[in-house]
Design a protein around this motif. Structure first.
Motif, PDB file in Angstrom:
ATOM      1  N   HIS A  13      34.393  -9.741  36.979  1.00  0.00           N
ATOM      2  CA  HIS A  13      34.461  -8.803  38.103  1.00  0.00           C
ATOM      3  C   HIS A  13      33.894  -7.453  37.659  1.00  0.00           C
ATOM      4  O   HIS A  13      33.804  -7.175  36.451  1.00  0.00           O
ATOM      5  CB  HIS A  13      35.910  -8.663  38.579  1.00  0.00           C
ATOM      6  CG  HIS A  13      36.373  -9.877  39.322  1.00  0.00           C
ATOM      7  ND1 HIS A  13      37.670 -10.311  39.338  1.00  0.00           N
ATOM      8  CD2 HIS A  13      35.663 -10.780  40.082  1.00  0.00           C
ATOM      9  CE1 HIS A  13      37.761 -11.412  40.079  1.00  0.00           C
ATOM     10  NE2 HIS A  13      36.556 -11.716  40.521  1.00  0.00           N
ATOM     11  N   ASP A  14      33.513  -6.640  38.640  1.00  0.00           N
ATOM     12  CA  ASP A  14      32.778  -5.411  38.315  1.00  0.00           C
ATOM     13  C   ASP A  14      33.471  -4.552  37.252  1.00  0.00           C
ATOM     14  O   ASP A  14      32.823  -4.084  36.321  1.00  0.00           O
ATOM     15  CB  ASP A  14      32.527  -4.587  39.585  1.00  0.00           C
ATOM     16  CG  ASP A  14      31.384  -5.183  40.406  1.00  0.00           C
ATOM     17  OD1 ASP A  14      30.843  -6.233  39.992  1.00  0.00           O
ATOM     18  OD2 ASP A  14      31.040  -4.622  41.462  1.00  0.00           O
ATOM     19  N   ASN A  15      34.778  -4.345  37.399  1.00  0.00           N
ATOM     20  CA  ASN A  15      35.482  -3.478  36.435  1.00  0.00           C
ATOM     21  C   ASN A  15      35.580  -4.102  35.042  1.00  0.00           C
ATOM     22  O   ASN A  15      35.966  -3.424  34.084  1.00  0.00           O
ATOM     23  CB  ASN A  15      36.913  -3.177  36.921  1.00  0.00           C
ATOM     24  CG  ASN A  15      36.904  -2.239  38.104  1.00  0.00           C
ATOM     25  OD1 ASN A  15      35.942  -1.499  38.311  1.00  0.00           O
ATOM     26  ND2 ASN A  15      37.959  -2.288  38.902  1.00  0.00           N
ATOM     27  N   MET A  16      35.242  -5.371  34.938  1.00  0.00           N
ATOM     28  CA  MET A  16      35.359  -6.068  33.656  1.00  0.00           C
ATOM     29  C   MET A  16      33.985  -6.382  33.059  1.00  0.00           C
ATOM     30  O   MET A  16      33.895  -6.988  31.989  1.00  0.00           O
ATOM     31  CB  MET A  16      36.138  -7.387  33.825  1.00  0.00           C
ATOM     32  CG  MET A  16      37.376  -7.322  34.692  1.00  0.00           C
ATOM     33  SD  MET A  16      38.527  -6.056  34.196  1.00  0.00           S
ATOM     34  CE  MET A  16      39.213  -6.798  32.743  1.00  0.00           C
ATOM     35  N   LYS A  17      32.932  -5.986  33.754  1.00  0.00           N
ATOM     36  CA  LYS A  17      31.591  -6.379  33.294  1.00  0.00           C
ATOM     37  C   LYS A  17      31.226  -5.728  31.961  1.00  0.00           C
ATOM     38  O   LYS A  17      30.558  -6.331  31.136  1.00  0.00           O
ATOM     39  CB  LYS A  17      30.548  -6.069  34.372  1.00  0.00           C
ATOM     40  CG  LYS A  17      30.547  -7.134  35.486  1.00  0.00           C
ATOM     41  CD  LYS A  17      29.387  -6.956  36.438  1.00  0.00           C
ATOM     42  CE  LYS A  17      29.269  -8.109  37.429  1.00  0.00           C
ATOM     43  NZ  LYS A  17      30.362  -8.234  38.410  1.00  0.00           N
ATOM     44  N   ARG A  18      31.662  -4.489  31.775  1.00  0.00           N
ATOM     45  CA  ARG A  18      31.364  -3.832  30.493  1.00  0.00           C
ATOM     46  C   ARG A  18      32.022  -4.594  29.331  1.00  0.00           C
ATOM     47  O   ARG A  18      31.405  -4.813  28.287  1.00  0.00           O
ATOM     48  CB  ARG A  18      31.866  -2.382  30.523  1.00  0.00           C
ATOM     49  CG  ARG A  18      31.537  -1.601  29.273  1.00  0.00           C
ATOM     50  CD  ARG A  18      32.035  -0.190  29.396  1.00  0.00           C
ATOM     51  NE  ARG A  18      31.234   0.565  30.341  1.00  0.00           N
ATOM     52  CZ  ARG A  18      30.115   1.209  30.016  1.00  0.00           C
ATOM     53  NH1 ARG A  18      29.704   1.194  28.775  1.00  0.00           N
ATOM     54  NH2 ARG A  18      29.423   1.869  30.905  1.00  0.00           N
ATOM     55  N   ASP A  19      33.260  -5.025  29.560  1.00  0.00           N
ATOM     56  CA  ASP A  19      33.966  -5.825  28.544  1.00  0.00           C
ATOM     57  C   ASP A  19      33.179  -7.094  28.226  1.00  0.00           C
ATOM     58  O   ASP A  19      33.007  -7.459  27.064  1.00  0.00           O
ATOM     59  CB  ASP A  19      35.329  -6.283  29.097  1.00  0.00           C
ATOM     60  CG  ASP A  19      36.438  -5.317  28.760  1.00  0.00           C
ATOM     61  OD1 ASP A  19      36.136  -4.236  28.239  1.00  0.00           O
ATOM     62  OD2 ASP A  19      37.606  -5.655  29.040  1.00  0.00           O
TER      63      ASP A  19
END
Ligand SMILES: O=C(CO)COP(=O)(O)O
Length: 162
Positions: A13-19
């Motif tokens: 999901h967008d908020n987890m893409k950096r991870d």
């Protein structure tokens, strides 16, 4: 001996893409030799991360296999369902799904359905960075002979309806 190529699904999901991008960068060597299947936006990010990683490590002599990444539709536009369908057809060997525990998703039912099918078909599934680390560093991940057992649903399929 030539090792088997697995099909790994990567979704965030967008908020987890950096991870996920950091995790992919860190594990790029292990991931690059497999066929990756991703929901649309995640897939673009995964592909860029792997290509950038290659550029940064151009000087390393090791053989770099051709990247094989399949991009499905974006999750909210049906990508989770497409992936669920691949799971139901037995085409996915592992699922890495960094879902967002802090935001409601417009396609929440699809997210639930995807996780349900991964559970039903006993697909090794990681839902955050630590479980993804455990999955990818497990000896079973490298073991070409390991096949997850899928429950026999014959009795259910053949039940007699009154
Ligand atoms: O929404 C998703 C998973 O539920 C991911 O979709 P994208 O990769 O297109 O952002």
């Amino acid at each position: 001996m030539e090792r088997k190529t697995k099909v790994l699904a990567l979704v965030a999901h967008d908020n987890m893409k950096r991870d996920l991008a950091e995790w992919v960068d860190w594990n790029s060597r292990k991931l690059s030799r497999h066929h990756l299947v991703c929901t649309g936006t995640t897939g673009k990010m995964v592909e860029k991360t792997l290509r950038d990683h290659r550029e940064e490590h151009e000087d390393e002599a090791e053989e770099k296999p051709e990247l094989k990444i399949t991009l499905l539709k974006s999750g909210p536009l049906g990508g989770d369902q497409q992936l669920g369908s691949l799971i139901a057809d037995g085409k996915i060997n592992a699922l890495i799904f960094f879902w967002d525990p802090m935001s409601a998703q417009p396609h929440d039912v699809d997210v639930k359905a995807l996780l349900r099918l991964a559970t039903l078909y006993n697909v090794p599934t990681a839902i955050n960075r630590s479980s993804a680390d455990f999955l990818i560093s497990s000896p079973l991940y490298e073991d070409d002979g390991y096949e997850p057992v899928v429950k026999d649903y014959k009795a259910y399929v053949e039940r007699v309806l009154k």
